[in-house]
Structure formats: C-alpha cells, structure tokens
Design an enzyme around this catalytic site. Structure first.
Site, PDB file in Angstrom:
ATOM      1  CG  LEU A 116      47.268  45.591  40.692  1.00  9.74           C
ATOM      2  CD1 LEU A 116      48.765  45.430  40.432  1.00  9.74           C
ATOM      3  CD2 LEU A 116      46.494  45.485  39.385  1.00  9.74           C
ATOM      4  CG  ASP A 117      42.694  40.123  41.091  1.00  8.55           C
ATOM      5  OD1 ASP A 117      43.765  39.565  40.791  1.00  8.55           O
ATOM      6  OD2 ASP A 117      41.750  40.230  40.296  1.00  8.55           O
ATOM      7  CG  MET A 118      46.540  36.491  45.821  1.00 11.50           C
ATOM      8  SD  MET A 118      46.018  35.552  47.248  1.00 11.50           S
ATOM      9  CE  MET A 118      45.942  33.936  46.537  1.00 11.50           C
ATOM     10  CB  SER A 157      46.134  41.270  39.047  1.00  9.44           C
ATOM     11  OG  SER A 157      44.860  40.867  38.611  1.00  9.44           O
TER      12      SER A 157
END
Length: 188
Positions: free
Chosen positions: A50-52, A54
């Site tokens: 999950l990106d930063m 999200s």
C-alpha cells in the site's frame, strides 16, 4: 514464543504516512514501527503493498509461497473505499472496468460502484483482481471531471477487504488471523 496461534498470517490496519518496507533510505516511518520487534526480527514480510498515502488492510507472512499465492493476478480480489476529487459518472465507472490507458499500460477494475459524494468529491468502492503500482490513483488520474474538465485525483484510499478477509482492526493495530480466516483466504 511470538505466535501462540501458529497462524501463518497477520493483519495490520496501516495508517496513512507509513511506508511498506523494511528499511527506508529517506528515514520515513515504516510499517514495522507498528508491529512488535519480533515481526521484523523473524522476517515477517508484507503481502503486496500500500503506498504511503494509502491506508487499510495489509497482510504479513513468513511464508513466501503464501505471499506469492495471494499476490498472483486473479487469485485474491481486493476491495477499496476511495474518495476522489471530481464528479465520477456511471459511464466513467463502466470505462474503468473496461480499462483506461495510462503511462503504465492498460489498467482496469473488476467493479466500480459509486457510493455517493459530498460537494466536488465522489465516494466509490473499487474492486481489483491485481494491484499494479498506484493502480487506482493512475486510473482515476486519466479521467476528467465532466463539469470542470479537470483531472480527477484520489484523495483517500483505504483497502477494506482481501479475498474473504475484511478489515476489522483499528488503525495502527494488528492481530493474527484465525485458522478459519486463513483457510478461507487461501482456499478462496
């Protein structure tokens, strides 16, 4: 003993602002700061990313075969709650299922459901059967707001389900999966 249940998976509710990595060269906060020290020491690895910016459901395992199985395209559907700046129309939701061309190639969703909105924002539920880098953000970035002609932007993205497993822990908390949850997830 760190795992009295002998579960091969644990779930973390990742908050926004944490990077999914063991080491970050930019000294940003990592998800391992939210887990007990043994998770890092014993090699528990994230299943996917999950990106930063999200948040939501993130699984960890020590078993590479489990991780590979759950991240294979088509093996484990993922559901996200998404807030987008812009007015998403039903034809645009259909377009996302058919696929949109991005700089990363064709990206598409399995299902896009408009859940409502507030002012210039739209709330949606998006289901994917694979997750490429910034998949949802890139898809919506290719759409234009029909009213203003501006590019849409994902404001909030939260993974709420992976396969049969629904997010049920508070933000920044974790727990082991039960034997039934693990079996249902891996057999589903």
């Amino acid at each position: 003993m760190t795992n009295p249940t002998e579960s091969q998976l644990l779930v973390l509710h990742k908050p926004k602002g944490f990077v999914v990595t063991r080491h970050d060269e930019k000294n940003r906060k990592t998800v391992y700061e939210l887990l007990p020290p043994w998770a890092y020491d014993e090699g528990w690895m994230p299943v996917g990313r999950l990106d930063m910016d999200s948040k939501g459901l993130l699984l960890f395992t020590q078993n590479g075969l489990i991780s590979e199985h759950l991240t294979q395209p088509g093996s484990c559907h993922k559901i996200y709650e998404v807030w987008v700046r812009g007015h998403v129309t039903q034809p645009q939701a259909v377009q996302l299922v058919g696929g949109v061309e991005t700089s990363e190639g064709l990206l598409k969703a399995v299902r896009v459901e408009i859940k409502g909105g507030a002012g210039p924002k739209t709330r949606l539920e998006v289901e994917l059967d694979e997750g490429k880098n910034r998949h949802i953000r890139r898809m919506f970035g290719e759409l234009k707001d029909p009213k203003f002609g501006t590019a849409m932007k994902v404001l909030e993205l939260k993974r709420v389900q992976m396969g049969s497993l629904k997010l049920d822990v508070e933000s920044a908390k974790w727990r082991f999966l039960t034997a039934d949850e693990e079996r249902n997830l891996l057999d589903g």
